[in-house]
Design an enzyme around this catalytic site. Structure first.
Site, PDB file in Angstrom:
ATOM      1  N   GLY A 196       0.786  -1.224   0.000  1.00 52.89           N
ATOM      2  CA  GLY A 196       0.000   0.000   0.000  1.00 52.89           C
ATOM      3  C   GLY A 196       0.818   1.274   0.000  1.00 52.89           C
TER       4      GLY A 196
ATOM      5  N   SER B 100       4.740  -5.810  -2.094  1.00 53.52           N
ATOM      6  CA  SER B 100       4.973  -4.392  -2.374  1.00 53.52           C
ATOM      7  C   SER B 100       5.623  -3.728  -1.156  1.00 53.52           C
ATOM      8  CB  SER B 100       3.664  -3.722  -2.784  1.00 53.52           C
ATOM      9  OG  SER B 100       3.883  -2.456  -3.354  1.00 53.52           O
TER      10      SER B 100
END
Length: 432
Positions: free
Chosen positions: A86, A166
């Protein structure tokens, strides 16, 4: 959840009451630390508590657990700890793309750890220790909670696989550093890690400008309590200033600093290929010009002309989209693959019917919405059980072999040096 029944587990942290559907026991939003203030270091919980974990509370910094309904204490089941992505800006411990039901049905316990994001988790102050970030320290405390308590849920604290995607993959790699590693996991999977190109210290001036006040812990704490909407607007402006990169996050990545442990690294072939800004640029035919203009700012140190030629050979219509993904993620995957001291296996995810985009591998990896086992799903299940991947390690002297898995067809191939164009563009004087 009206058809669910309550289930309580007693562990060193206290009595944790969750819900069970008969196959899976779910424990939602379990507190694992005490946070004295938004910009203060988290503290370990020292007293046992009675915790209602029947309801998901996304605004809390907490963890969630999914375990087989028939799991008993000391059953020594494998444990997967997942850290969400995120951009270091959003996400919680309830990422449905990685929900732990399928793992539980295969005898694996899943823990999702939430952590502080944005300035609360990743702004740095003058008295912070080097390479210290509150968001990452939150995850460290979550892992320590798992070590102390997961046996009561049926898990084996000596068989923990850390999985991050991520920004979460970046956190996982940071926790592997020898100055951070505390023995809380045995192996790791890093899916498309991302590191900002500039340190927070180099960006403090722009943050101070949009805040209009001193960049101190006390000042930001007051602002968060008295004018949270102003803090949110200031962060939004700060983020836009650094829009070609992650605005926050750890920097100074050096894979040689990591502990020696098994690591599975992956990227999607096209990552942020469809990001709106890049898509608009490419759609107007400005992609080649934009790459020539922005490549240096986005980290390309080799020949821009060679990089552009290689990108257009893959897809002549989308060079800017490819540069965004290569600069944000694939360059770090390439660097980590060449630098880490332990055994590393590389995976590249592709798609047969279009681009393989960032995050596309999460649900297949965790078995969400899958009706039968897939090669992607088997990666996680096998690795969590400590099985060695059945393709060669990613090594320079053997040609940097990697497994290619098509997310749509399930086809599996062995590829030679899939990140070569990225390595030559972003590290031309480094690894041959």
């Amino acid at each position: 959840m009206s058809d669910h029944v309550r289930v309580t587990v007693t562990c060193p942290a206290g009595k944790i009451t969750g819900v069970s559907d008969g196959d899976v026991n779910w424990f939602h939003s379990v507190p694992y630390s005490h946070i004295p203030g938004p910009f203060a270091d988290a503290e370990r919980l020292t007293h046992s508590q009675v915790v209602d974990a029947t309801v998901y509370r996304p605004s809390t910094i907490a963890l969630s657990i999914a375990a087989p309904a028939d799991a008993r204490a000391l059953a020594d089941l494998p444990v997967v700890v997942y850290i969400h992505g995120g951009r270091f800006e959003h996400g919680t411990h309830g990422d449905r793309r990685a929900e732990g039901g399928p793992n539980a049905r295969e005898g694996i316990i899943t823990v999702h750890i939430g952590y502080r994001t944005k300035l609360e988790g990743f702004a740095r102050f003058h008295d912070d220790e080097p390479d210290h970030f509150r968001g990452i320290d939150d995850c460290q405390l979550g892992l320590e909670w798992v070590q102390r308590n997961i046996e009561a849920f049926g898990g084996n604290p000596t068989n923990v696989t850390l999985v991050g995607q991520s920004a979460g993959a970046t956190v996982a790699l940071w926790l592997m550093r020898r100055d951070h590693y505390r023995g809380a996991f045995r192996r790791a999977i890093a899916l498309s890690p991302c590191f900002p190109r500039e340190s927070f210290e180099r960006r403090k001036g722009s943050l101070r400008m949009v805040l209009g006040r001193p960049l101190t812990r006390a000042a930001l704490t007051r602002l968060a309590g008295e004018k949270p909407e102003l803090l949110a607007r200031a962060y939004s402006r700060f983020r836009s200033i650094h829009g070609l990169d992650m605005a926050l996050g750890p920097t100074g990545f050096d894979g040689a600093e990591l502990s020696d442990m098994p690591l599975l690294l992956s990227s999607t072939r096209d990552e942020h290929y469809d990001m709106p800004a890049g898509r608009r640029i490419d759609a107007r035919g400005w992609g080649p010009a934009a790459v020539r203009l922005l490549a240096r700012r986005m980290g390309v140190r080799g020949s821009v002309a060679d990089y552009l030629r290689a990108a257009r050979a893959i897809d002549p219509a989308r060079p800017m989209g490819r540069l965004i993904g290569d600069a944000a993620n694939r360059r770090w995957v390439s660097q980590a693959g060449d630098e880490v001291p332990g055994p590393v296996w590389m995976v590249e995810f592709t798609a047969a019917d279009g681009p393989a985009l960032h995050c596309a591998e999460i649900s297949p990896l965790f078995g969400v919405e899958a009706e039968s086992p897939t090669p992607v799903r088997e990666l996680l299940v096998d690795f969590a059980h400590g099985r060695t991947p059945d393709w060669p390690e990613y090594e320079r002297h053997t040609g940097r072999q990697a497994r290619e898995i098509c997310l749509t067809s399930g086809r599996v191939d062995l590829r030679q040096d899939p990140l070569r164009m990225v390595r030559e563009a972003f590290d031309p004087e480094g690894r041959a």
